[in-house]
Design a protein around this motif. Structure first.
Motif, PDB file in Angstrom:
ATOM      1  N   THR A 146      -6.091   5.448   3.293  1.00  0.00           N
ATOM      2  CA  THR A 146      -5.912   4.258   2.237  1.00  0.00           C
ATOM      3  C   THR A 146      -4.786   4.723   1.413  1.00  0.00           C
ATOM      4  OG1 THR A 146      -8.241   3.577   2.203  1.00  0.00           O
ATOM      5  CG2 THR A 146      -6.625   3.099   0.396  1.00  0.00           C
TER       6      THR A 146
ATOM      7  N   ALA B  78      -2.660   4.148  -1.954  1.00  0.00           N
ATOM      8  CA  ALA B  78      -3.205   3.702  -3.284  1.00  0.00           C
ATOM      9  C   ALA B  78      -2.046   3.926  -4.129  1.00  0.00           C
ATOM     10  CB  ALA B  78      -4.225   4.117  -4.023  1.00  0.00           C
TER      11      ALA B  78
ATOM     12  N   ALA C  25      -3.914  -0.246  -1.761  1.00  0.00           N
ATOM     13  CA  ALA C  25      -4.839  -0.700  -2.578  1.00  0.00           C
ATOM     14  C   ALA C  25      -3.948  -0.466  -3.750  1.00  0.00           C
ATOM     15  CB  ALA C  25      -5.991   0.229  -2.772  1.00  0.00           C
TER      16      ALA C  25
ATOM     17  N   ILE D 230      -3.673   0.292  -7.948  1.00  0.00           N
ATOM     18  CA  ILE D 230      -4.408   0.993  -8.961  1.00  0.00           C
ATOM     19  C   ILE D 230      -3.677   0.846 -10.307  1.00  0.00           C
ATOM     20  CG2 ILE D 230      -5.712   2.550  -7.346  1.00  0.00           C
ATOM     21  CD1 ILE D 230      -3.727   4.622  -7.521  1.00  0.00           C
TER      22      ILE D 230
ATOM     23  N   TRP E 152     -13.078   2.383  -8.481  1.00  0.00           N
ATOM     24  CA  TRP E 152     -12.621   2.207  -7.139  1.00  0.00           C
ATOM     25  C   TRP E 152     -12.768   3.389  -6.546  1.00  0.00           C
ATOM     26  CZ3 TRP E 152      -8.422   4.788  -4.806  1.00  0.00           C
ATOM     27  CH2 TRP E 152      -8.058   4.393  -3.372  1.00  0.00           C
TER      28      TRP E 152
END
Length: 420
Positions: free
Chosen positions: A10, A12, A32, A34, A44
């Motif tokens: 992932t 971020a 993602a 943030i 998260w």
């Protein structure tokens, strides 16, 4: 490489998405958004429950490292240094001070790179705030990915960083004669099919912009005087007005801006010019030149961490006259040009091929994760830096978060006569 090791990834980021950004979704990488200085990241992260977290440069580790340690203490923390930012900053400051001895913009941009001895670097880095922050980030992390052998030696020999905290992972590429239908050696344009010089690099990156100015004010006029039909094509993302203002077609100095396909424009050029007067790490433009069989002219700082002058796929020189002579000679001498192109393929195979570095990364990660607790106990300096006495970054972030929330409440109730 992590995908090959069957990791789920992932990505971020708190940064805004760019129109030039890579399509991560197509690569099977989740994304993602943030926020900085916000505990929503903690919630998260707890939901993600990662086995490892990698920080993009030391500034990101400063911002999020303590949150990762607090929320997921058993997650391995990796730092992708990309290069030693403090080393680049110190060299840039040294060049700036050296230029102050000259008057006028043209005279200042005729100063060559200021080379240094390792002991001088050590003294300056010990007095540098950014160097101390970067070293602290390396010590706080379980493993730091290093792109340059020179910088690894600097950290280990002069700053005592344990080898167990560092993993060498350079830029990676395939040689032009690799089994790739897009880049077979037989399809690389030869000497006669190529024209003009090329210079490439993001204009927002200070060393690249400095190199453009050196080319503009001293190097290119001298080259052009000897090769009046040649042109210099300057490519780079995000060209500011000060860069486009340098465009002068009558002088053969063409500021092209962003290249949709960097390898395509590099492949059609005869010689790559990268006269870097300061910097650190490895240079993507020079790796692109090797991949496309384009000989390059650069400085010792440009070649640092990538290769040595005797085997460089082009010519390495450190003063204006030598750089001009190198550029003209390489542009006109077909035998020297061809030999330089052959050295590029050799260097790619010996230094930048992916398989051995992929195996080394997997080995480094596995060694740390095999006994993370023991690995951290042996990192005495890192343990000390994680003590509350040295957590100024964490406390500043928490203070900013409280301040932001207070401001949000004030904005929400400012229409009331009595906010309480």
């Amino acid at each position: 490489m992590f995908q090959i090791m069957r990791w789920r990834i992932t990505f971020a980021s708190a940064a805004q998405y760019s129109e030039h950004g890579v399509d991560l979704a197509a690569m099977g990488v989740a994304q993602a958004r943030i926020a900085l200085n916000d505990s929503s990241f903690d919630d998260w992260l707890a939901q993600q429950a990662p086995d490892a977290v990698m920080f993009d440069r030391f500034m990101t580790e400063e911002q999020f490292g303590w949150r990762v340690e607090r929320t997921c203490p058993e997650a391995m923390r990796l730092l992708d240094t990309e290069d030693l930012h403090s080393l680049r900053a110190i060299r840039g400051e040294r060049l700036r001070k050296h230029q102050q001895a000259y008057t006028g913009i043209v005279e200042r941009h005729r100063v060559g790179p200021v080379l240094e001895a390792p002991d001088a670097l050590f003294d300056e880095m010990m007095q540098s705030d950014i160097a101390q922050r970067e070293l602290a980030s390396i010590y706080r992390s379980d493993l730091s990915l290093m792109i340059s052998p020179f910088e690894m030696r600097l950290l280990q020999q002069w700053f005592g960083v344990p080898a167990s905290l560092l993993c060498y992972l350079p830029l990676l590429a395939e040689p032009p004669d690799a089994a790739d239908e897009d880049r077979p050696a037989s399809l690389l344009p030869d000497f006669e099919e190529r024209r003009h010089f090329i210079s490439m690099g993001n204009f927002r990156h200070a060393p690249n912009w400095d190199a453009v100015l050196w080319l503009k004010h001293q190097l290119w006029p001298a080259i052009r005087a000897r090769l009046p039909a040649a042109e210099l094509h300057v490519y780079g993302a995000y060209p500011p007005p000060k860069a486009t203002a340098l465009n002068q077609p009558k002088q053969g100095f063409l500021v092209k801006g962003w290249a949709p396909d960097a390898l395509a424009v590099m492949r059609s050029s005869r010689v790559c010019l990268a006269p870097l007067r300061f910097g650190a790490g490895q240079k993507g433009k020079l790796l692109d030149a090797m991949m496309t069989g384009t000989p390059s002219v650069t400085t010792s700082l440009g070649a640092e961490g990538m290769g040595e002058a005797p085997t460089w796929p082009g010519i390495v020189a450190d003063n204006a006259d030598a750089l001009v002579e190198a550029a003209v000679t390489l542009y006109e001498d077909v035998e020297l040009w061809s030999a330089s192109q052959a050295r590029a393929a050799t260097m790619l195979r010996e230094r930048f091929a992916a398989p051995p570095h992929r195996a080394n990364l997997a080995s480094c990660v596995a060694a740390v994760m095999a006994d993370l607790e023991k690995h951290r106990r042996h990192n005495v300096v890192g343990t000390l830096l994680r003590h509350q006495q040295h957590r100024s970054t964490q406390y500043m972030s928490q203070w900013i978060e409280v301040k932001n929330r207070h401001q949000q409440l004030k904005n929400r109730y400012r229409h009331l006569d009595n906010p309480s």
